[in-house]
Structure formats: C-alpha cells, structure tokens
Design an enzyme around this catalytic site. Structure first.
Site, PDB file in Angstrom:
ATOM      1  N   LYS A   1       0.834  -1.224   0.000  1.00  9.69           N
ATOM      2  CA  LYS A   1       0.000   0.000   0.000  1.00  9.69           C
ATOM      3  C   LYS A   1       0.859   1.260   0.000  1.00  9.69           C
ATOM      4  CE  LYS A   1       1.042   0.935   4.476  1.00  9.69           C
ATOM      5  NZ  LYS A   1       1.853   2.084   4.901  1.00  9.69           N
TER       6      LYS A   1
ATOM      7  N   ASP B   1      -2.142  -2.119  10.045  1.00 11.72           N
ATOM      8  CA  ASP B   1      -2.252  -2.087   8.580  1.00 11.72           C
ATOM      9  C   ASP B   1      -2.824  -3.376   7.994  1.00 11.72           C
ATOM     10  OD1 ASP B   1      -1.163   0.422   8.564  1.00 11.72           O
ATOM     11  OD2 ASP B   1       0.830  -0.203   7.872  1.00 11.72           O
TER      12      ASP B   1
HETATM   13  P1  ATP Z   1       4.596  -1.006   8.357  1.00 13.19           P
HETATM   14  O1  ATP Z   1       3.444  -1.941   8.101  1.00 13.19           O
HETATM   15  O2  ATP Z   1       4.866  -0.798   9.799  1.00 13.19           O
HETATM   16  O3  ATP Z   1       4.583   0.236   7.525  1.00 13.19           O
HETATM   17  P2  ATP Z   1       6.812  -1.722   6.730  1.00 13.19           P
HETATM   18  O4  ATP Z   1       6.039  -1.826   5.481  1.00 13.19           O
HETATM   19  O5  ATP Z   1       7.708  -0.540   6.870  1.00 13.19           O
HETATM   20  O6  ATP Z   1       5.876  -1.843   7.951  1.00 13.19           O
HETATM   21  P3  ATP Z   1       7.419  -4.528   6.815  1.00 13.19           P
HETATM   22  O7  ATP Z   1       8.127  -5.049   5.623  1.00 13.19           O
HETATM   23  O8  ATP Z   1       5.982  -4.841   6.934  1.00 13.19           O
HETATM   24  O9  ATP Z   1       7.705  -2.989   6.919  1.00 13.19           O
HETATM   25  O10 ATP Z   1       8.175  -5.101   8.096  1.00 13.19           O
HETATM   26  C1  ATP Z   1       8.593  -4.376   9.195  1.00 13.19           C
HETATM   27  C2  ATP Z   1       9.366  -5.319  10.130  1.00 13.19           C
HETATM   28  O11 ATP Z   1       8.504  -6.374  10.559  1.00 13.19           O
HETATM   29  C3  ATP Z   1      10.541  -6.020   9.453  1.00 13.19           C
HETATM   30  O12 ATP Z   1      11.714  -5.302   9.613  1.00 13.19           O
HETATM   31  C4  ATP Z   1      10.591  -7.383  10.143  1.00 13.19           C
HETATM   32  O13 ATP Z   1      11.467  -7.352  11.231  1.00 13.19           O
HETATM   33  C5  ATP Z   1       9.189  -7.607  10.698  1.00 13.19           C
HETATM   34  N1  ATP Z   1       8.391  -8.667  10.006  1.00 13.19           N
HETATM   35  C6  ATP Z   1       7.586  -9.547  10.612  1.00 13.19           C
HETATM   36  N2  ATP Z   1       6.970 -10.321   9.707  1.00 13.19           N
HETATM   37  C7  ATP Z   1       7.377  -9.954   8.501  1.00 13.19           C
HETATM   38  C8  ATP Z   1       7.075 -10.393   7.188  1.00 13.19           C
HETATM   39  N3  ATP Z   1       6.241 -11.398   6.932  1.00 13.19           N
HETATM   40  N4  ATP Z   1       7.668  -9.745   6.171  1.00 13.19           N
HETATM   41  C9  ATP Z   1       8.509  -8.714   6.419  1.00 13.19           C
HETATM   42  N5  ATP Z   1       8.849  -8.288   7.632  1.00 13.19           N
HETATM   43  C10 ATP Z   1       8.279  -8.882   8.682  1.00 13.19           C
END
Ligand code: ATP
Length: 310
Positions: free
Chosen positions: A17, A145
């Site tokens: 998103k 989210d």
């Molecule tokens: P947000 O939803 O907070 O905006 P983001 O998009 O910045 O998050 P994500 O890739 O969703 O980041 O992951 C954030 C952190 O969550 C990662 O650094 C990791 O440590 C943890 N994590 C837990 N499960 C997962 C997953 N399935 N994929 C990626 N990261 C994960």
C-alpha cells in the site's frame, strides 16, 4: 530464488500500500498515534502459499532483499496462521511459502500483506469459514495495517488506521516507487516525529487539531484526477523519515524534476512514491530515475486486497 510448492497449496496474493494522505495525531498512552489516513493498494504483491502440515513452518524468497524477515514467531504471517488456528480451534498446522515483492521495512505494509494473505489462505485450507468480519477482527489484532491489506482498493483509515471506510476512487492512478537499500523501523520513525514535535521542528500546524482526511483528497480520488490529487497529498511522517536521510530528499526533488506530479515518502518510509499523470508519464519518470542508478518500479492502484488465485 524459488521453492518447491506443494501442488495442493492454497495461493493467496495480497498487495502493498501507499498512504496517499497520512495525518498523525498526538501519541496516546498505549504508545499508538491516532491516524487519519487514505490507503491505496498498489500492484506490488506478496504471494503466500499455504499447504497442510502437522506443525507450523515458513520459508521466504523474494524479488526484494529478504534478509530482514524473521522466520520464527516474530513473522507476522506465522502469527496470523497461529492466531486463526487458536481462534477457530484448528488442531492442524500449516507450511507457508512466501514470495515477497514488497520491500521489507519499506513503509508499504509488506509484513501486513503477508499476515492478511496468511489469514485468507489458512481460512480456505482449514475451512474455518470465519467470514469477512471474523477475519477483519483477527487482522486488527495482528497490526494496524493488516485490515487494509485484507480489503484493498482505496480506503480511509482512522483509529490506529484499522477502522476502515471504503473510499470511491475512479480510474487508475500511476505511481513510480523508488526503493531504498536500507529500511526504516516504523516505531523509530514515530518516535522521531514525537521528538520533532516536542522541539517544534515538525510542520507548522503539527499535530493537527482536527484529525481528518481533507475533503479535497477524497474529491480528487473520486474524480480519478491525478493532477487534482497531487497538490493535496501529505504525509506527517515525512519530516521524521527524511531526518538523516538526505538521499530521500534528493530523490523526492529529482522525481518531480523528471516529470512526476508530486512525490511523497510512503508511510514511514524509506520508499518514495511519485504520482504521475498516466502510464506513459510514469514510464518516462521510471526510466529517468533508473538512469541515475536508482531502483524504480512502475505500479498502479487501486487493486484488490488479499485474494485466492486460481
Ligand atoms: P509497516 O506496516 O509498519 O509500515 P513496513 O512496510 O515498513 O511496515 P514490513 O516489511 O511490513 O515494513 O516489516 C517491518 C518489520 O517487521 C521487518 O523489519 C521485520 O522485522 C518484521 N516482520 C515480521 N513479519 C514480517 C514479514 N512477513 N515480512 C517482512 N517483515 C516482517
């Protein structure tokens, strides 16, 4: 990289998103911030394959750097599967194969998309039939989210971002995303915003007294008009995300100079998202950004939320 998929695996695809608008209120006692946001699901996907197993296990491959993805109980997809099993009284396990297309810790909700996809896949695999409402409830418990990754499209998020109201968005919006080699921790970016606000260094009217999505944003989405949307896009987290990251400020300026209508940091960053006037304009901006050595992707939105494929 690839994995040997089980032939009977349930395949679910869920989108990343962009926050077209992200207003952040003051920090609550529970550590969360009240939000007024507009999510748009875009055509960058997570693929989750769920196959029957006696216990719970996970394997991850990716088109993006997956070194930051935990493979234990910290993984949101595994937590989603276990929460569903516990709630529905399922005694079987599941093996989850995940192919990540959304950058890790990129501010695009990739982990949340995995969790939403795992809920839908395991629901189908186990025949738990929790229904949309039941799955939404579990999604909200997994993360703010996650409900949006279930629903997709374009939606207004209030509360922690988990109280969703679908927003009408006509046509398609073309985005160019610039990925970053190093991720940003969402809690750290929020913490930095709190500090900036304490020292009066964030935006002038921050935090907004009236935490709601401006009508102009909803009107532009309804009209399907990118030129109307560009000037009213906003991200309260941007100031906190770009601190110590001059590369992001440079990228934002370059994308606009190269023809994007506007550019913002996506969610908590560091992915930057450029809104373009159409597919051709987006391809031109993407090419120019790539010519500077950046990793740039052309995606479009809105797209549906987590759904079973095939
Ligand atoms: P947000 O939803 O907070 O905006 P983001 O998009 O910045 O998050 P994500 O890739 O969703 O980041 O992951 C954030 C952190 O969550 C990662 O650094 C990791 O440590 C943890 N994590 C837990 N499960 C997962 C997953 N399935 N994929 C990626 N990261 C994960």
């Amino acid at each position: 990289m690839s994995f040997a998929r089980h032939p009977d695996a349930v395949h679910v695809r869920a989108p990343g998103k962009i926050n077209v608008y992200l207003g952040v209120g003051p920090r609550h006692d529970d550590g969360y911030h009240a939000l007024a946001t507009v999510f748009q699901a875009v055509s960058l996907y997570e693929d989750v394959y769920a196959s029957a197993s006696d216990d719970f296990s996970i394997a991850v491959v990716g088109d993006v750097d997956i070194s930051g993805v935990p493979l234990d109980d910290r993984n949101l997809a595994l937590r989603a599967a276990k929460l569903l099993a516990q709630t529905a009284g399922v005694t079987q396990g599941v093996h989850l194969d995940i192919r990540k297309g959304v950058p890790v810790a990129g501010g695009m909700g990739g982990g949340s998309a995995d969790a939403a996809a795992a809920l839908v896949a395991c629901d189908a695999l186990w025949g738990t039939e929790l229904g949309p409402r039941g799955l939404h409830e579990l999604a909200a418990r997994l993360g703010a989210d996650v409900p949006f990754a279930l629903h997709g499209g374009t939606a207004v998020g209030t509360g922690r971002g988990d109280v969703l109201t679908p927003a009408l968005a006509r046509g398609r919006f073309d985005w160019v995303l610039v990925l970053s080699d190093t991720g940003l921790s969402t809690p750290e970016v929020y913490g930095r915003l709190d500090k900036l606000r304490m020292h009066g260094e964030a935006l002038a009217d921050d935090p907004t007294e009236l935490l709601e999505v401006p009508v102009a944003v909803l009107q532009a989405l309804r009209a399907g008009d990118a030129t109307e949307l560009a000037p009213v896009m906003m991200n309260d987290l941007e100031a906190a995300a770009v601190v110590g990251r001059p590369d992001l400020e440079l990228t934002l300026a370059d994308g606009v100079r190269m023809g994007a209508l506007t550019g913002i940091v996506s969610g908590s960053g560091p992915t930057t998202a450029f809104l373009c006037g159409g597919p051709e304009a987006a391809r031109a901006v993407q090419d120019e950004l790539k010519a500077t050595g950046r990793e740039a992707l052309h995606v479009h939105g809105p797209v549906p939320g987590a759904q079973i494929i095939g």
